[in-house]
Design an enzyme around this catalytic site. Structure first.
Site, PDB file in Angstrom:
ATOM      1  N   TYR A 146       0.807  -1.221   0.000  1.00  0.00           N
ATOM      2  CA  TYR A 146       0.000   0.000   0.000  1.00  0.00           C
ATOM      3  C   TYR A 146       0.842   1.273   0.000  1.00  0.00           C
ATOM      4  CZ  TYR A 146      -4.470  -2.398   0.722  1.00  0.00           C
ATOM      5  OH  TYR A 146      -5.602  -3.160   0.562  1.00  0.00           O
ATOM      6  N   LYS A 198       4.024 -15.208   3.988  1.00  0.00           N
ATOM      7  CA  LYS A 198       4.313 -16.113   2.875  1.00  0.00           C
ATOM      8  C   LYS A 198       5.834 -16.222   2.811  1.00  0.00           C
ATOM      9  CE  LYS A 198       2.981 -18.482  -0.756  1.00  0.00           C
ATOM     10  NZ  LYS A 198       2.191 -19.729  -0.699  1.00  0.00           N
ATOM     11  N   ASP A 231      -1.920 -18.447   2.515  1.00  0.00           N
ATOM     12  CA  ASP A 231      -2.874 -19.264   1.744  1.00  0.00           C
ATOM     13  C   ASP A 231      -3.492 -20.345   2.639  1.00  0.00           C
ATOM     14  OD1 ASP A 231      -0.310 -20.344   1.817  1.00  0.00           O
ATOM     15  OD2 ASP A 231      -0.334 -21.103  -0.248  1.00  0.00           O
ATOM     16  N   ASP A 255      -5.710  -7.207   4.256  1.00  0.00           N
ATOM     17  CA  ASP A 255      -6.898  -6.742   3.526  1.00  0.00           C
ATOM     18  C   ASP A 255      -7.726  -7.942   3.079  1.00  0.00           C
ATOM     19  OD1 ASP A 255      -8.608  -4.928   2.116  1.00  0.00           O
ATOM     20  OD2 ASP A 255      -7.608  -5.554   0.268  1.00  0.00           O
ATOM     21  N   ASP A 259     -11.452  -9.704   4.806  1.00  0.00           N
ATOM     22  CA  ASP A 259     -12.715  -9.853   4.073  1.00  0.00           C
ATOM     23  C   ASP A 259     -13.233 -11.283   4.214  1.00  0.00           C
ATOM     24  OD1 ASP A 259     -12.877  -7.231   3.217  1.00  0.00           O
ATOM     25  OD2 ASP A 259     -13.215  -7.740   1.119  1.00  0.00           O
TER      26      ASP A 259
HETATM   27  C1  IPM Z   1     -10.382  -1.793   3.433  1.00  0.00           C
HETATM   28  C2  IPM Z   1     -10.651  -1.368   2.016  1.00  0.00           C
HETATM   29  C3  IPM Z   1      -9.551  -0.404   1.595  1.00  0.00           C
HETATM   30  C4  IPM Z   1      -8.229  -1.142   1.693  1.00  0.00           C
HETATM   31  C5  IPM Z   1      -9.734   0.197   0.202  1.00  0.00           C
HETATM   32  C6  IPM Z   1     -11.087   0.871   0.059  1.00  0.00           C
HETATM   33  C7  IPM Z   1      -8.622   1.149  -0.142  1.00  0.00           C
HETATM   34  O1  IPM Z   1     -10.727  -2.457   1.175  1.00  0.00           O
HETATM   35  O2  IPM Z   1     -10.437  -0.940   4.335  1.00  0.00           O
HETATM   36  O3  IPM Z   1     -10.088  -2.973   3.645  1.00  0.00           O
HETATM   37  O4  IPM Z   1      -7.823  -1.830   0.742  1.00  0.00           O
HETATM   38  O5  IPM Z   1      -7.603  -1.038   2.729  1.00  0.00           O
HETATM   39 MN    MN Z   2     -10.503  -4.351   2.208  1.00  0.00          MN
END
Ligand code: IPM
Ligand code: MN
Length: 364
Positions: A146, A198, A231, A255, A259
């Site tokens: 990032y 990794k 993974d 990230d 999710d």
């Molecule tokens: C999160 C989001 C952000 C990230 C995006 C919107 C830049 O996906 O907060 O996880 O990748 O960090």
């Molecule tokens: Mn995210």
């Protein structure tokens, strides 16, 4: 810094609110409803200042994060963010120039994402019970892929090259890993930290992470540790999430993993995150992690639990633990009555869910 000055004065926290785009304002409204109610119950004051930032402002004025706005945010005790994003804006602009810029400028170097399965919430992973899902992800939030370093060579030609570097500094890795070990000792945690990386392929970055992790672990003999490849971590998250207490990982892996973890806990309707600058005087930012949900905007169908849970994290970081416990009780009461955590399937409107949480939090 928070607090009220003279003896006996009402404690006051100054909250910068960025409702943002899409369903952001709708969920933040419910979050503030709950936060105001628990503040009244616990005897402190929330002073909120709303900031017009996000896609709408960008389309109107071309501004993402003007310097004066950044300086005002720097001055707040905490930032409460809905969501930013706009279907008419090219991906990358608001992400980089607003959300990531805030994280970087305010040096919010930890992205803390607690993952719990509330009783009554259905996980898409069959057979999971609340006691199987209680993790805290500590995602490095200031560097890695990032960082935005790299570049093009001969862009647009058949020979073009794109480089995107993962920046890993000892200081950046160490402060994040230290935060994870600290967190593992706190009440409610189980004294265990897993590093997800990794190292079998990323032999430079992975080596640095592993060495720093081992060094910090050696200072914490009471904390159990494990290493998993990222993974494999995806498999364990579905098959045996109970093995994870605190998980520390880099920005990009974090990230993706969070999710997946959010899905395990019932989806974006419940998933909250904290962008933390834990240093003295640091300003942290709290957000539901689900985005702007354009399909649900303005309909009163979006689930505000994630935004409310982000408010709970904010209260904890402001030192308002009793109020945070109330919010937790309110969330548990509300989710036990909701049909689903999915937008438009809750059995209640957005505002009704906010009311349910508020009632549960005030009664607690
Ligand atoms: C999160 C989001 C952000 C990230 C995006 C919107 C830049 O996906 O907060 O996880 O990748 O960090
Ligand atoms: Mn995210």
């Amino acid at each position: 810094m928070s607090g009220g000055g003279s003896e006996g004065a009402l404690r006051r926290h100054r909250i910068a609110v960025i409702p943002g785009d899409g369903t952001g304002p709708e969920v933040i409204r419910e979050g503030l409803k709950v936060l105001r109610a628990v503040a009244a119950a616990e005897g402190f004051e929330l002073q909120t200042v709303e900031h017009d930032l996000g896609g709408e402002r960008y389309l109107r004025t071309g501004e993402t994060l003007p310097d004066p706005a950044l300086e005002e945010l720097r001055d707040a005790d905490a930032i409460y963010l809905g969501a930013v994003g706009h279907p008419q804006i090219k991906p990358g602009i608001l992400e980089r120039d607003l959300l990531l810029r805030l994280r970087f400028e305010l040096d919010q170097y930890v992205n803390l994402r607690p993952v719990r399965l509330y009783p009554g919430v259905r996980s898409p992973v069959g057979g999971l019970a609340p006691e199987d899902v209680d993790m805290a992800f500590v995602r490095e939030n200031s560097e890695g892929l990032y960082a935005g370093t790299g570049g093009f060579f001969r862009r647009g030609t058949p020979q073009e090259v794109a480089l995107q570097d993962s920046v890993n500094t000892r200081r950046g890795v160490e402060r994040c890993v230290r935060f994870a070990f600290d967190l593992a000792t706190r009440p409610g945690r189980r004294g265990h930290v897993t590093l997800a990386h990794k190292t079998n392929v990323l032999t430079y970055a992975g080596d640095l992470w592993q060495r720093v992790f081992d060094e910090v672990a050696a200072e914490h003999p009471g904390i159990g540790t494990a290493y998993v490849h990222v993974d494999a971590a995806c498999i364990y998250l579905l098959e045996n999430p109970g093995r994870f207490d605190v998980v520390v990982t880099d920005n990009m892996f974090g990230d993706i993993l969070t999710d997946l973890a959010a899905t395990v806990q019932g989806g974006m309707g419940v998933a909250a995150g904290a962008n933390l600058n834990p240093d003295p005087g640091g300003v942290s930012m709290f957000e539901p992690i689900g985005g702007t949900a354009p399909d649900h905007t303005g309909r009163g169908t979006i689930n505000p639990i994630a935004a409310i849970a982000a408010g709970e994290l904010m209260l904890r970081s402001l030192g308002e633990d009793a109020a945070a416990a109330r919010v937790d009780a309110g969330i548990r009461r509300a989710v036990s009555k909701m049909r689903s955590m999915r937008a438009a399937e809750m059995g209640f409107s957005t505002a009704e869910v906010g009311d349910l949480v508020t009632e549960g939090a005030v009664d607690a």
